[in-house]
Motif scaffolding. Structure first.
Motif, PDB file in Angstrom:
ATOM      1  N   SER A 161       0.862  -1.178   0.000  1.00  0.00           N
ATOM      2  CA  SER A 161       0.000   0.000   0.000  1.00  0.00           C
ATOM      3  C   SER A 161       0.900   1.231   0.000  1.00  0.00           C
ATOM      4  O   SER A 161       1.889   1.281   0.731  1.00  0.00           O
ATOM      5  CB  SER A 161      -0.896   0.001   1.238  1.00  0.00           C
ATOM      6  N   ASP A 177      -2.400   4.930   0.221  1.00  0.00           N
ATOM      7  CA  ASP A 177      -3.687   5.077  -0.459  1.00  0.00           C
ATOM      8  C   ASP A 177      -4.780   4.885   0.581  1.00  0.00           C
ATOM      9  O   ASP A 177      -5.023   3.781   1.054  1.00  0.00           O
ATOM     10  CB  ASP A 177      -3.816   4.032  -1.577  1.00  0.00           C
ATOM     11  N   MET A 178      -5.437   5.952   0.940  1.00  0.00           N
ATOM     12  CA  MET A 178      -6.433   5.885   2.013  1.00  0.00           C
ATOM     13  C   MET A 178      -7.640   5.017   1.641  1.00  0.00           C
ATOM     14  O   MET A 178      -8.387   4.612   2.505  1.00  0.00           O
ATOM     15  CB  MET A 178      -6.886   7.297   2.391  1.00  0.00           C
ATOM     16  N   SER A 179      -7.834   4.751   0.358  1.00  0.00           N
ATOM     17  CA  SER A 179      -8.969   3.919  -0.035  1.00  0.00           C
ATOM     18  C   SER A 179      -8.652   2.430   0.082  1.00  0.00           C
ATOM     19  O   SER A 179      -9.530   1.597  -0.076  1.00  0.00           O
ATOM     20  CB  SER A 179      -9.395   4.246  -1.468  1.00  0.00           C
ATOM     21  N   CYS A 180      -7.419   2.089   0.375  1.00  0.00           N
ATOM     22  CA  CYS A 180      -7.000   0.688   0.492  1.00  0.00           C
ATOM     23  C   CYS A 180      -7.149   0.237   1.945  1.00  0.00           C
ATOM     24  O   CYS A 180      -6.579   0.832   2.851  1.00  0.00           O
ATOM     25  CB  CYS A 180      -5.549   0.548   0.033  1.00  0.00           C
ATOM     26  N   THR A 181      -7.917  -0.816   2.148  1.00  0.00           N
ATOM     27  CA  THR A 181      -8.105  -1.356   3.494  1.00  0.00           C
ATOM     28  C   THR A 181      -7.183  -2.552   3.714  1.00  0.00           C
ATOM     29  O   THR A 181      -6.617  -3.109   2.760  1.00  0.00           O
ATOM     30  CB  THR A 181      -9.555  -1.804   3.699  1.00  0.00           C
TER      31      THR A 181
END
Length: 62
Positions: free
Chosen positions: A26, A29-33
């Motif tokens: 990662s 990327d704040m959209s990656c969990t």
């Protein structure tokens, strides 16, 4: 790791050892969990496993 696996598997009367690995990165990327990363790593692990099976299959005929 591959060499150590092969070394351990060279002993007779032993259960064979095999493995596949996968990874994911990662880049802030704040959209990656975490679940998305685990899913990606799992997908790469299965790709690696298939490549290993394909390679082993080709070696039988050398």
């Amino acid at each position: 790791m591959y060499r150590e696996k092969d070394r351990l598997n060279s002993y007779e009367n032993q259960i064979p050892i095999d493995y596949a690995c996968g990874w994911a990165l990662s880049f802030n990327d704040m959209s990656c969990t975490m679940q998305m990363l685990l899913d990606d790593a799992d997908a790469y692990m299965y790709k690696n496993k298939q490549l290993c099976k394909k390679y082993k299959g080709n070696r039988k005929y050398e």
